[in-house]
Design a protein around this motif. Sequence first.
Motif, PDB file in Angstrom:
ATOM      1  N   VAL A 232       0.871  -1.182   0.000  1.00  0.00           N
ATOM      2  CA  VAL A 232       0.000   0.000   0.000  1.00  0.00           C
ATOM      3  C   VAL A 232       0.905   1.228   0.000  1.00  0.00           C
ATOM      4  O   VAL A 232       1.591   1.519   0.981  1.00  0.00           O
ATOM      5  N   ASP A 233       0.939   1.922  -1.134  1.00  0.00           N
ATOM      6  CA  ASP A 233       1.756   3.131  -1.279  1.00  0.00           C
ATOM      7  C   ASP A 233       1.120   3.996  -2.349  1.00  0.00           C
ATOM      8  O   ASP A 233       0.674   3.482  -3.376  1.00  0.00           O
ATOM      9  N   ASP A 234       1.056   5.301  -2.118  1.00  0.00           N
ATOM     10  CA  ASP A 234       0.419   6.181  -3.095  1.00  0.00           C
ATOM     11  C   ASP A 234       1.335   6.560  -4.253  1.00  0.00           C
ATOM     12  O   ASP A 234       0.893   7.207  -5.198  1.00  0.00           O
ATOM     13  N   GLU A 235       2.585   6.137  -4.219  1.00  0.00           N
ATOM     14  CA  GLU A 235       3.503   6.378  -5.325  1.00  0.00           C
ATOM     15  C   GLU A 235       3.567   5.137  -6.209  1.00  0.00           C
ATOM     16  O   GLU A 235       4.038   4.079  -5.789  1.00  0.00           O
ATOM     17  N   ARG A 236       3.083   5.280  -7.442  1.00  0.00           N
ATOM     18  CA  ARG A 236       3.050   4.153  -8.380  1.00  0.00           C
ATOM     19  C   ARG A 236       4.429   3.545  -8.579  1.00  0.00           C
ATOM     20  O   ARG A 236       4.576   2.324  -8.622  1.00  0.00           O
TER      21      ARG A 236
ATOM     22  N   ARG B 125       5.222   1.279  -5.648  1.00  0.00           N
ATOM     23  CA  ARG B 125       4.427   0.046  -5.723  1.00  0.00           C
ATOM     24  C   ARG B 125       4.971  -0.899  -6.787  1.00  0.00           C
ATOM     25  O   ARG B 125       5.182  -2.087  -6.527  1.00  0.00           O
TER      26      ARG B 125
ATOM     27  N   GLU C  29      -3.264   1.803  -3.906  1.00  0.00           N
ATOM     28  CA  GLU C  29      -2.810   3.192  -3.888  1.00  0.00           C
ATOM     29  C   GLU C  29      -3.123   3.879  -2.565  1.00  0.00           C
ATOM     30  O   GLU C  29      -2.489   4.865  -2.201  1.00  0.00           O
ATOM     31  N   SER C  30      -4.093   3.349  -1.826  1.00  0.00           N
ATOM     32  CA  SER C  30      -4.514   3.994  -0.582  1.00  0.00           C
ATOM     33  C   SER C  30      -5.100   2.960   0.370  1.00  0.00           C
ATOM     34  O   SER C  30      -5.469   1.852  -0.041  1.00  0.00           O
TER      35      SER C  30
ATOM     36  N   GLU D 271      -8.672   2.259  -0.687  1.00  0.00           N
ATOM     37  CA  GLU D 271      -8.785   1.297  -1.790  1.00  0.00           C
ATOM     38  C   GLU D 271      -8.669  -0.136  -1.259  1.00  0.00           C
ATOM     39  O   GLU D 271      -9.433  -1.014  -1.652  1.00  0.00           O
TER      40      GLU D 271
ATOM     41  N   ASP E 247       3.081   2.266   3.345  1.00  0.00           N
ATOM     42  CA  ASP E 247       3.667   3.596   3.492  1.00  0.00           C
ATOM     43  C   ASP E 247       2.942   4.312   4.624  1.00  0.00           C
ATOM     44  O   ASP E 247       1.718   4.193   4.768  1.00  0.00           O
TER      45      ASP E 247
ATOM     46  N   LEU F 187       0.108   8.379   3.376  1.00  0.00           N
ATOM     47  CA  LEU F 187      -0.730   8.094   2.222  1.00  0.00           C
ATOM     48  C   LEU F 187      -1.715   9.227   2.024  1.00  0.00           C
ATOM     49  O   LEU F 187      -2.018   9.963   2.963  1.00  0.00           O
ATOM     50  N   LYS F 188      -2.247   9.345   0.823  1.00  0.00           N
ATOM     51  CA  LYS F 188      -3.357  10.269   0.603  1.00  0.00           C
ATOM     52  C   LYS F 188      -4.566   9.661   1.284  1.00  0.00           C
ATOM     53  O   LYS F 188      -4.808   8.461   1.200  1.00  0.00           O
TER      54      LYS F 188
END
Length: 127
Positions: free
Chosen positions: A10-14, A17, A35-36, A39, A56, A59-60
């Motif tokens: 789980v990380d908002d940076e593609r 990931r 991504e979050s 999600e 992460d 996260l957003k």
Amino acid sequence: MVLPQQIVIVDDERSVRNGLSNLLHSEGYTTNQFESGEELMRDIMALTGTALLIVDVRLKGMSGFELYAILKKHSILLPVIFISAEQDDSVQNYAHSLGAVTFLRKPIDVDILLDIIRDELSQGKAY
């Protein structure tokens, strides 16, 4: 036949990931990426068969810490490795207080990450 162990990222940076997923696939693990935290919570069944989480902290939306607290509240007690670019030692200390396997700062040393994952998953714990 033994199925590969699944790790959820789980990380908002593609790029993070994808990089982690590619690394873990090359080591024989399967991955599921989100991504979050929101999600992941919408697809909670994705945790079925999961051996470990890599989350992460920043996260957003909900933070990685908030996500982990919600999972624990729902009795989903998976080992977690928190990652973050955050340099504040209090963040690392908090991650450990939650029961994290470890806390790694970005950029992640992949050899250390793989050693930690191998060690954690070789202990034969059932989750």
